[in-house]
Scaffold this motif. Structure first.
Motif, PDB file in Angstrom:
ATOM      1  N   ARG A 107       9.960  50.421  15.619  1.00 61.13           N
ATOM      2  CA  ARG A 107       9.428  50.300  14.264  1.00 61.13           C
ATOM      3  C   ARG A 107      10.381  49.429  13.456  1.00 61.13           C
ATOM      4  O   ARG A 107      11.578  49.632  13.471  1.00 61.13           O
ATOM      5  CB  ARG A 107       9.309  51.688  13.632  1.00 61.13           C
ATOM      6  N   PHE A 108       9.829  48.500  12.772  1.00 65.76           N
ATOM      7  CA  PHE A 108      10.576  47.583  11.930  1.00 65.76           C
ATOM      8  C   PHE A 108      10.755  48.253  10.574  1.00 65.76           C
ATOM      9  O   PHE A 108       9.777  48.616   9.924  1.00 65.76           O
ATOM     10  CB  PHE A 108       9.740  46.299  11.801  1.00 65.76           C
ATOM     11  N   ASN A 109      12.029  48.425  10.120  1.00 67.35           N
ATOM     12  CA  ASN A 109      12.225  49.095   8.833  1.00 67.35           C
ATOM     13  C   ASN A 109      13.042  48.228   7.876  1.00 67.35           C
ATOM     14  O   ASN A 109      13.437  47.109   8.185  1.00 67.35           O
ATOM     15  CB  ASN A 109      12.864  50.479   9.047  1.00 67.35           C
ATOM     16  N   PHE A 110      13.328  48.757   6.720  1.00 72.18           N
ATOM     17  CA  PHE A 110      14.003  48.042   5.634  1.00 72.18           C
ATOM     18  C   PHE A 110      15.413  47.585   6.045  1.00 72.18           C
ATOM     19  O   PHE A 110      15.832  46.479   5.719  1.00 72.18           O
ATOM     20  CB  PHE A 110      14.049  48.941   4.386  1.00 72.18           C
ATOM     21  N   ILE A 111      16.175  48.409   6.737  1.00 75.15           N
ATOM     22  CA  ILE A 111      17.532  48.074   7.176  1.00 75.15           C
ATOM     23  C   ILE A 111      17.497  46.865   8.112  1.00 75.15           C
ATOM     24  O   ILE A 111      18.351  45.984   8.028  1.00 75.15           O
ATOM     25  CB  ILE A 111      18.199  49.287   7.887  1.00 75.15           C
ATOM     26  N   ASP A 112      16.515  46.799   8.993  1.00 74.87           N
ATOM     27  CA  ASP A 112      16.385  45.665   9.895  1.00 74.87           C
ATOM     28  C   ASP A 112      16.176  44.372   9.116  1.00 74.87           C
ATOM     29  O   ASP A 112      16.751  43.334   9.446  1.00 74.87           O
ATOM     30  CB  ASP A 112      15.222  45.881  10.867  1.00 74.87           C
ATOM     31  N   ILE A 113      15.389  44.431   8.070  1.00 75.22           N
ATOM     32  CA  ILE A 113      15.131  43.251   7.237  1.00 75.22           C
ATOM     33  C   ILE A 113      16.424  42.796   6.562  1.00 75.22           C
ATOM     34  O   ILE A 113      16.737  41.597   6.540  1.00 75.22           O
ATOM     35  CB  ILE A 113      14.030  43.556   6.194  1.00 75.22           C
TER      36      ILE A 113
END
Length: 161
Positions: free
Chosen positions: A8-14
């Motif tokens: 899952r792509f989340n805010f921290i990854d961005i």
């Protein structure tokens, strides 16, 4: 049997991706614009003075103009002599009863100031002569062909060639 979890792509990854892209962009800008010179040490010619105190009078004239100077502890070339000055060595003592300070010439001794010129790199306000760090207050163990002694660096100035 192990179950597969879906990424899952989340805010921290961005945020991490943005930081990496920004760093890459800054590096690309530095290399493309030619501003890389701002990050390299600047090469300058310096003259620094080493003060040697209370040496015997018999050593007058042992340090000569254009002598190559080597640090006798680190075995590194640290420049060449461009000037030598001598003064009477002053001895300071105190009279025990009164506390009075007396200054007297120390017989058969002198103080020597050796001016040394060298090519140095300047980075972050620090001078470096081929790996030898020099600053005011540095203890310099200097050796020339006819003389070896220790003294403290008392001044540093950049000179134009």
């Amino acid at each position: 049997m192990a179950t597969k979890t879906k990424f899952r792509f989340n805010f921290i990854d961005i945020i991490l991706i943005l930081i990496i892209l920004t760093a890459a962009g800054i590096l690309a800008y530095i290399f493309m614009s030619g501003n890389i010179e701002n990050f390299r040490p600047k090469t300058v010619t310096i003259e620094y003075q080493v003060s040697i105190t209370q040496i015997k009078e018999e050593f007058r004239g042992k340090v000569n103009w254009d002598d190559k100077v080597v640090d006798s502890v680190k075995q590194m070339a640290i420049g060449k002599v461009v000037d030598v000055k001598y003064e009477d060595s002053i001895y300071t003592t105190t009279i025990l009863n009164s506390g009075e300070i007396i200054y007297a010439v120390y017989p058969e001794h002198l103080d020597m100031t050796v001016t040394i010129q060298a090519e140095a790199t300047l980075k972050d306000g620090l001078y470096n002569i081929g790996g030898y760090h020099i600053s005011v207050g540095t203890l310099v163990s200097l050796r020339v062909p006819n003389f070896t002694e220790q003294g403290y660096c008392i001044t540093i100035k950049e000179v134009k060639k």
